[in-house]
Scaffold this motif. Sequence first.
Motif, PDB file in Angstrom:
ATOM      1  N   THR A   1       7.630  -2.229   2.494  1.00  6.24           N
ATOM      2  CA  THR A   1       8.039  -1.150   1.604  1.00  6.24           C
ATOM      3  C   THR A   1       9.511  -1.305   1.242  1.00  6.24           C
ATOM      4  OG1 THR A   1       6.425   0.333   2.602  1.00  6.24           O
ATOM      5  CG2 THR A   1       8.195   1.342   1.363  1.00  6.24           C
TER       6      THR A   1
ATOM      7  N   THR B   1      11.532   5.788  -5.858  1.00  8.14           N
ATOM      8  CA  THR B   1      10.483   5.933  -4.840  1.00  8.14           C
ATOM      9  C   THR B   1      10.432   4.686  -3.971  1.00  8.14           C
ATOM     10  OG1 THR B   1       8.217   6.695  -4.491  1.00  8.14           O
ATOM     11  CG2 THR B   1       8.542   4.997  -6.184  1.00  8.14           C
TER      12      THR B   1
ATOM     13  N   SER C   1       7.982   1.732  -2.295  1.00 12.98           N
ATOM     14  CA  SER C   1       6.703   1.062  -2.511  1.00 12.98           C
ATOM     15  C   SER C   1       6.821  -0.393  -2.088  1.00 12.98           C
ATOM     16  CB  SER C   1       6.305   1.147  -3.983  1.00 12.98           C
ATOM     17  OG  SER C   1       5.044   0.537  -4.184  1.00 12.98           O
ATOM     18  N   ASP C   2       5.676  -1.063  -2.004  1.00 14.70           N
ATOM     19  CA  ASP C   2       5.681  -2.484  -1.662  1.00 14.70           C
ATOM     20  C   ASP C   2       5.826  -3.381  -2.888  1.00 14.70           C
ATOM     21  OD1 ASP C   2       3.210  -1.895  -2.680  1.00 14.70           O
ATOM     22  OD2 ASP C   2       2.064  -2.891  -1.105  1.00 14.70           O
TER      23      ASP C   2
ATOM     24  N   GLY D   1       2.911  -0.968  -7.340  1.00  9.31           N
ATOM     25  CA  GLY D   1       2.614   0.086  -6.388  1.00  9.31           C
ATOM     26  C   GLY D   1       3.439   1.338  -6.653  1.00  9.31           C
ATOM     27  N   ALA D   2       4.711   1.131  -7.030  1.00  9.72           N
ATOM     28  CA  ALA D   2       5.574   2.267  -7.372  1.00  9.72           C
ATOM     29  C   ALA D   2       5.024   2.988  -8.594  1.00  9.72           C
ATOM     30  CB  ALA D   2       7.002   1.791  -7.622  1.00  9.72           C
TER      31      ALA D   2
ATOM     32  N   LYS E   1       1.962   5.041  -7.629  1.00  7.57           N
ATOM     33  CA  LYS E   1       2.370   6.217  -6.856  1.00  7.57           C
ATOM     34  C   LYS E   1       2.926   7.298  -7.783  1.00  7.57           C
ATOM     35  CE  LYS E   1       5.493   7.308  -2.999  1.00  7.57           C
ATOM     36  NZ  LYS E   1       6.431   6.707  -2.039  1.00  7.57           N
TER      37      LYS E   1
END
Length: 98
Positions: free
Chosen positions: A2, A30, A32-33, A37-38, A41
């Motif tokens: 992350t 944010t 995230s990986d 992914g961000a 999300k």
Amino acid sequence: MTQFWDIRAEITVEPEDFSGDTVGFMNIITWSDSPDGARAKIEAYFATFNWHIVEVEEACLIRKDFIYDSDEFQDMIDRAATNPDAIICGTFHSYKLN
């Protein structure tokens, strides 16, 4: 792993949310990986307001030890730095459609 992301995105919002304007840009911070992914999300969070990401203009890793020039941006970073679930939205910069 992350990581800490700044996502600058063009978004659509509901007319009553921001003085009638429905399209604009926003920085969102944010964890995230990955940038994808961000985005996922953020999209899930925005869906609760009926907001939508039109396009991600830029996705950049944030250096937590760097001091940023913008007080607003630095505050966003400080607020999200210790919360891996955080989604911190910056100012909505709207524009008119022709």
